[in-house]
Write a protein that holds these residues in place. Structure first.
Motif, PDB file in Angstrom:
ATOM      1  N   GLU A 101      21.459  20.514  -9.626  1.00  0.00           N
ATOM      2  CA  GLU A 101      21.304  21.895 -10.109  1.00  0.00           C
ATOM      3  C   GLU A 101      20.114  22.011 -11.056  1.00  0.00           C
ATOM      4  N   GLN A 102      19.951  20.979 -11.902  1.00  0.00           N
ATOM      5  CA  GLN A 102      18.870  21.031 -12.892  1.00  0.00           C
ATOM      6  C   GLN A 102      17.504  20.821 -12.263  1.00  0.00           C
ATOM      7  N   THR A 103      17.467  20.168 -11.094  1.00  0.00           N
ATOM      8  CA  THR A 103      16.172  19.802 -10.524  1.00  0.00           C
ATOM      9  C   THR A 103      15.858  20.582  -9.253  1.00  0.00           C
ATOM     10  N   ASP A 104      16.609  21.639  -9.004  1.00  0.00           N
ATOM     11  CA  ASP A 104      16.343  22.483  -7.838  1.00  0.00           C
ATOM     12  C   ASP A 104      16.552  21.779  -6.502  1.00  0.00           C
ATOM     13  N   ARG A 105      17.333  20.703  -6.491  1.00  0.00           N
ATOM     14  CA  ARG A 105      17.681  20.077  -5.203  1.00  0.00           C
ATOM     15  C   ARG A 105      19.017  20.615  -4.686  1.00  0.00           C
ATOM     16  N   ILE A 106      19.642  21.476  -5.465  1.00  0.00           N
ATOM     17  CA  ILE A 106      20.969  21.949  -5.078  1.00  0.00           C
ATOM     18  C   ILE A 106      20.893  22.841  -3.830  1.00  0.00           C
ATOM     19  N   GLY A 107      19.785  23.573  -3.657  1.00  0.00           N
ATOM     20  CA  GLY A 107      19.642  24.447  -2.480  1.00  0.00           C
ATOM     21  C   GLY A 107      19.667  23.638  -1.184  1.00  0.00           C
ATOM     22  N   PRO A 108      18.733  22.688  -1.033  1.00  0.00           N
ATOM     23  CA  PRO A 108      18.719  21.860   0.187  1.00  0.00           C
ATOM     24  C   PRO A 108      20.038  21.118   0.398  1.00  0.00           C
ATOM     25  N   LEU A 109      20.624  20.609  -0.704  1.00  0.00           N
ATOM     26  CA  LEU A 109      21.882  19.875  -0.579  1.00  0.00           C
ATOM     27  C   LEU A 109      22.993  20.782  -0.048  1.00  0.00           C
ATOM     28  N   THR A 110      23.099  21.978  -0.615  1.00  0.00           N
ATOM     29  CA  THR A 110      24.151  22.903  -0.202  1.00  0.00           C
ATOM     30  C   THR A 110      23.962  23.340   1.254  1.00  0.00           C
ATOM     31  N   LEU A 111      22.711  23.557   1.651  1.00  0.00           N
ATOM     32  CA  LEU A 111      22.455  23.950   3.043  1.00  0.00           C
ATOM     33  C   LEU A 111      22.832  22.825   4.003  1.00  0.00           C
ATOM     34  N   HIS A 112      22.565  21.598   3.574  1.00  0.00           N
ATOM     35  CA  HIS A 112      22.952  20.440   4.390  1.00  0.00           C
ATOM     36  C   HIS A 112      24.476  20.388   4.537  1.00  0.00           C
ATOM     37  N   VAL A 113      25.188  20.575   3.415  1.00  0.00           N
ATOM     38  CA  VAL A 113      26.656  20.551   3.451  1.00  0.00           C
ATOM     39  C   VAL A 113      27.169  21.682   4.344  1.00  0.00           C
ATOM     40  N   LEU A 114      26.621  22.884   4.146  1.00  0.00           N
ATOM     41  CA  LEU A 114      27.096  24.037   4.915  1.00  0.00           C
ATOM     42  C   LEU A 114      26.880  23.835   6.418  1.00  0.00           C
ATOM     43  N   PRO A 153      16.511  34.129  -3.368  1.00  0.00           N
ATOM     44  CA  PRO A 153      16.309  34.784  -2.069  1.00  0.00           C
ATOM     45  C   PRO A 153      16.108  33.771  -0.938  1.00  0.00           C
ATOM     46  N   ALA A 154      15.448  32.652  -1.233  1.00  0.00           N
ATOM     47  CA  ALA A 154      15.215  31.650  -0.185  1.00  0.00           C
ATOM     48  C   ALA A 154      16.542  31.053   0.287  1.00  0.00           C
ATOM     49  N   PHE A 155      17.435  30.772  -0.680  1.00  0.00           N
ATOM     50  CA  PHE A 155      18.744  30.218  -0.317  1.00  0.00           C
ATOM     51  C   PHE A 155      19.544  31.226   0.511  1.00  0.00           C
ATOM     52  N   ILE A 156      19.555  32.475   0.062  1.00  0.00           N
ATOM     53  CA  ILE A 156      20.328  33.509   0.768  1.00  0.00           C
ATOM     54  C   ILE A 156      19.819  33.661   2.209  1.00  0.00           C
ATOM     55  N   ALA A 157      18.494  33.683   2.356  1.00  0.00           N
ATOM     56  CA  ALA A 157      17.915  33.819   3.691  1.00  0.00           C
ATOM     57  C   ALA A 157      18.296  32.628   4.573  1.00  0.00           C
ATOM     58  N   ALA A 158      18.288  31.435   3.985  1.00  0.00           N
ATOM     59  CA  ALA A 158      18.621  30.232   4.763  1.00  0.00           C
ATOM     60  C   ALA A 158      20.091  30.244   5.181  1.00  0.00           C
ATOM     61  N   VAL A 159      20.970  30.716   4.292  1.00  0.00           N
ATOM     62  CA  VAL A 159      22.392  30.810   4.646  1.00  0.00           C
ATOM     63  C   VAL A 159      22.576  31.836   5.767  1.00  0.00           C
ATOM     64  N   ASP A 160      21.896  32.967   5.635  1.00  0.00           N
ATOM     65  CA  ASP A 160      21.986  33.991   6.685  1.00  0.00           C
ATOM     66  C   ASP A 160      21.584  33.415   8.045  1.00  0.00           C
ATOM     67  N   LYS A 161      20.531  32.625   8.037  1.00  0.00           N
ATOM     68  CA  LYS A 161      20.052  32.018   9.289  1.00  0.00           C
ATOM     69  C   LYS A 161      21.111  31.072   9.867  1.00  0.00           C
ATOM     70  N   LEU A 162      21.725  30.276   8.987  1.00  0.00           N
ATOM     71  CA  LEU A 162      22.788  29.376   9.454  1.00  0.00           C
ATOM     72  C   LEU A 162      23.948  30.169  10.052  1.00  0.00           C
ATOM     73  N   LEU A 163      24.333  31.260   9.355  1.00  0.00           N
ATOM     74  CA  LEU A 163      25.453  32.072   9.841  1.00  0.00           C
ATOM     75  C   LEU A 163      25.111  32.722  11.175  1.00  0.00           C
ATOM     76  N   ASP A 164      23.847  33.187  11.301  1.00  0.00           N
ATOM     77  CA  ASP A 164      23.419  33.845  12.541  1.00  0.00           C
ATOM     78  C   ASP A 164      23.573  32.929  13.747  1.00  0.00           C
TER      79      ASP A 164
END
Ligand code: C2E
Ligand code: MG
Ligand code: MG
Ligand code: MG
Length: 287
Positions: free
Chosen positions: A82-95, A126-137
């Protein structure tokens, strides 16, 4: 002499801190490689529906099998990520992994929803939200097969944006769960503003509720409050039969904890889901 000693302590502490920081930095440097190498795994812990004794959903919990350090607990690397901005890629990988796994257990006939922990930090990206939307799509499962667990947290630095993001996902069909309820802050305004489906009462309130009068009252009144607002309630951290019996007796909707199931790899989960169909729901009732 005292001054010299305290200076010595100071520098030793500084060196220790520096080492800790360097370790953390190198760990984070390895995270992307770990994702690519398949060292980041997702385990699943069931949430039991108390009215039916069925596994209604499972929570995805990330696991890092580090080749040198062994198992690194999420409690250690999630805050760093979370502190180093790796949480986005990690969460997308998990999702992405969770969506693929959920598609498989659904193909086996198990209508079980999957809960994913989402750091509050990500809700204004916004980048995370867009990436999640793409995964959901492109997902082979509908969004209503997913739950996002968020904590009521100071990390919601911008509550209005966080709320808008959660409404967006809720409108797509994803259920929203408030995790670790009771340990955060501003609970009433979050209850009013966030598009929640579920409250998860924190383990620290649940664990002794069957033997401590004040904890019992907090748990009961939280369940009443949640039900009055149309929310389901999950009790987390159930470790024994007496505790589970208490939660049944106060109309809690779901229970999760080591007494019911530990987090387990995907294969073990599928076996568990298959077994439950065979042997019914007796094991837990007897417990
Ligand atoms: P959490 O979301 O509140 O997850 C529950 C934690 O309690 C898990 O620890 C789980 O293994 C543990 N637990 C479950 N039942 C019991 C019980 O009966 N007794 C006890 N003592 N503990 C129990 P874990 O897997 O170490 O995860 C810790 C925290 O790390 C999670 O807390 C969550 O905040 C975070 N986390 C885990 N995976 C992810 C992820 O994929 N993304 C994000 N953002 N955070 C994650
Ligand atoms: Mg959680
Ligand atoms: Mg929790
Ligand atoms: Mg917790």
């Amino acid at each position: 002499a005292g001054e010299a000693a305290s200076a010595g302590v100071f520098w030793r502490r500084a060196a220790l801190n520096r080492q800790r920081v360097e370790n953390a930095v190198s760990l984070m440097g390895e995270l992307d490689a770990a994702i690519a190498a398949g060292h980041i795994e997702v385990h699943y812990q069931p949430k039991l529906a108390l009215a039916t004794d069925r596994i209604a959903s499972v929570e995805a919990l990330v696991r890092w099998r580090h080749p040198d350090h062994g198992f690194v607990s999420p409690g250690a690397f999630i805050p760093l990520a979370e502190q180093t901005d790796r949480i986005g890629p990690l969460t997308l990988h998990v999702l992405a992994q969770v969506i693929a796994d959920a598609a498989q257990w659904r193909a086996c006939g198990h209508e079980v929803t999957a809960a994913v922990n989402i750091s509050a930090k990500l809700l204004d990206s916004p980048a995370f939200i867009a990436a999640v939307d793409k995964l959901l799509d492109s997902a082979p499962i509908a969004p209503d097969g997913l739950i996002f667990e968020v904590t009521e947290s100071a990390a919601m630095s911008d509550p209005a944006t966080a709320t808008a993001t959660l409404r967006h996902f809720r409108n797509r069909g994803v259920a929203i769960s408030m995790d670790d309820y009771g340990t955060g802050q501003s609970t009433l305004s979050y209850l009013r503003e966030l598009p929640l489906s579920e409250l998860k009462i924190d383990r620290s309130f649940v664990q002794y509720a069957h033997e401590r009068e004040s904890d019992a009252k907090l748990v009961c009144s939280t369940i009443e409050l949640a039900h009055a607002l149309g929310l389901k309630v999950v009790a987390e951290g159930i470790e024994d039969a007496e505790n589970l019996a208490f939660l049944r007796s106060v109309s809690c909707d779901y229970a999760q904890g080591y007494f019911i199931d530990r987090p387990m790899p995907f294969d073990a989960l599928v076996r568990r889901l298959n077994d439950r169909i065979e042997s019914g729901r007796l094991a837990v009732q007897l417990g």
